[in-house]
Scaffold this active site. Structure first.
Site, PDB file in Angstrom:
ATOM      1  CD  GLN A 113      -2.616   1.111   2.658  1.00  0.00           C
ATOM      2  OE1 GLN A 113      -2.154   0.525   3.627  1.00  0.00           O
ATOM      3  NE2 GLN A 113      -3.764   1.742   2.710  1.00  0.00           N
ATOM      4  CB  SER A 116       2.227   6.638   4.779  1.00  0.00           C
ATOM      5  OG  SER A 116       1.114   6.106   5.460  1.00  0.00           O
ATOM      6  CB  SER A 148       3.425  -3.383   5.426  1.00  0.00           C
ATOM      7  OG  SER A 148       3.264  -2.619   6.592  1.00  0.00           O
ATOM      8  CD  GLU A 231      -4.754   0.606   6.355  1.00  0.00           C
ATOM      9  OE1 GLU A 231      -3.535   0.485   6.549  1.00  0.00           O
ATOM     10  OE2 GLU A 231      -5.273   1.653   5.937  1.00  0.00           O
ATOM     11  CD  GLU A 364      -3.294  11.057  17.904  1.00  0.00           C
ATOM     12  OE1 GLU A 364      -2.687  10.925  18.975  1.00  0.00           O
ATOM     13  OE2 GLU A 364      -3.086  10.323  16.912  1.00  0.00           O
TER      14      GLU A 364
END
Length: 385
Positions: A113, A116, A148, A231, A364
């Site tokens: 994936q 990020s 990952s 996910e 958060e």
């Protein structure tokens, strides 16, 4: 009738097992299972399924498990099975689904994936990786981080900015990245545990044909939301038996090591046990709801709870073991097949659990999603829109 469907499904499994020996080879067996529609029963016929409701999947799995059939190793290709497959099914073209779902299911092609980024933080819509159209191709430049399985992946789920002139949520497009393409470079990231589960991925002039685009140009955020919702369910909603996972290890240590017990730790253990059982039942209910449709924002609550529990339980385990819990078994730089939370030491579990509140969406961000989309509270002011 549901009972008729279950009986029919058991009959299909029995007939399949008469024709295919589970011991003949994992890849061939899983490929035959996919072709017979016995991979995901809720998928369309021809794409690994039988067009049956999702809640019949446990009937299939139980019948195959009794016969000793190999599974698809869900943790070895967790991103492919838990995130790529549902995203492809919902947003992919028939050609794309036929191309990717079968080797994904058999484990022949691992997925990663590419979401990020170093400068995006928790704001996924702030991605800066650029994809520029060049004829029938897209040229991609940028960097991804905390990826990952990138070192083993054949394909990657890639979110890139294709129009920097519009609002950030509308200027992204979703691609499937060929991880073997020229310009893709993968570098390990060593983490707090000493291992390198994750990677940095550098994309320099990577050419991706437009056939690798998933969804419409500029519609990347909508496609990405499908991936993210699945996910969070995949991370926090795994079915466990009572006292499964880390709470089981902690409870067993408590029972077997009476010399470590104190009244205060007993109270803490009871509170953690009750929370773990409540989380397990909530995850079970979420999976039952999932059987009736797409995962919703409730998956954020399950993932948030999972992260907080893992950190609470691992910390309590160290308190129980005292100085003994500080022993670390192996700090060797290595690339594990998957995180071994249950097979390693208490110190490893404590360090690895720190990442649970970051991966799959920070705690958060998940609290904001729960507040706005589940509880209906007023949205936070957003100056970036």
């Amino acid at each position: 009738m549901p009972d008729d469907i279950a009986a029919r499904l058991r009959g299909l499994v029995a007939e399949f097992l008469r024709r295919h020996d589970p011991a003949a080879g994992r890849t061939d067996f899983l490929g035959a299972r996919f072709d017979a529609g016995l991979a995901w029963v809720h998928h369309p016929v021809g794409l690994g399924g039988l067009d049956l409701p999702r809640h019949h999947q446990p009937v299939l799995e139980e019948a195959l498990a009794r016969a000793g059939a190999p599974d698809e190793r869900p943790r070895r290709n967790a991103i492919g099975l838990g995130m790529a497959a549902p995203t492809l099914l919902r947003h992919g073209t028939p050609t794309q689904c036929h191309r990717w779902l079968r080797p994904l299911w058999t484990g022949e092609q691992v997925w990663c994936q590419l979401f990020s980024e170093p400068d995006a933080g928790s704001d996924l819509a702030a991605v800066r990786t650029r994809a520029v159209r060049d004829g029938d191709d897209w040229v991609v430049d940028g960097q991804k981080v905390w990826t990952s399985l990138a070192h083993r992946a054949r394909w990657g789920l890639l979110l890139a900015r294709t129009d920097p002139g519009v609002a950030k949520h509308r200027g992204m497009t979703y691609f499937v990245c060929d991880m073997t393409a020229p310009g893709v470079r993968v570098r390990p990231l060593r983490q707090l545990t000493g291992e390198a589960e994750f990677n940095e991925v550098f994309l320099t002039g990577v050419r991706l044909p437009d056939t690798l685009r998933l969804g419409a140009v500029g519609d990347g955020w909508r496609v990405a939301r499908t991936t993210l919702m699945n996910e969070r369910v995949a991370i926090g909603g795994r079915p466990l038996p009572r006292e499964g996972g880390m709470i089981g290890l902690l409870a067993r240590t408590w029972r077997e090591r009476p010399e470590l017990r104190t009244g205060g730790l007993h109270a803490d253990l009871l509170r953690a046990w009750v929370r773990a059982e409540a989380a397990r039942l909530t995850a079970l209910r979420l999976r039952q709801q999932l059987a009736a449709g797409e995962p919703g924002p409730e998956g954020s609550a399950v993932k948030l709870t999972f992260a907080e529990l893992a950190q609470r339980i691992s910390g309590l385990e160290l308190d129980l073991l005292g100085g003994e819990g500080l022993r670390y078994d192996d700090w060797t730089m290595r690339r594990p097949e998957e995180p071994d939370l249950l097979g390693r030491t208490a110190a490893y579990r404590y360090l690895r659990a720190r990442g649970n509140s970051i991966e799959g969406g920070t705690s958060e961000i998940l609290r904001t999603i729960i507040a706005e989309r589940v509880l209906g509270l007023p949205a936070e002011p957003r100056v970036d829109r």
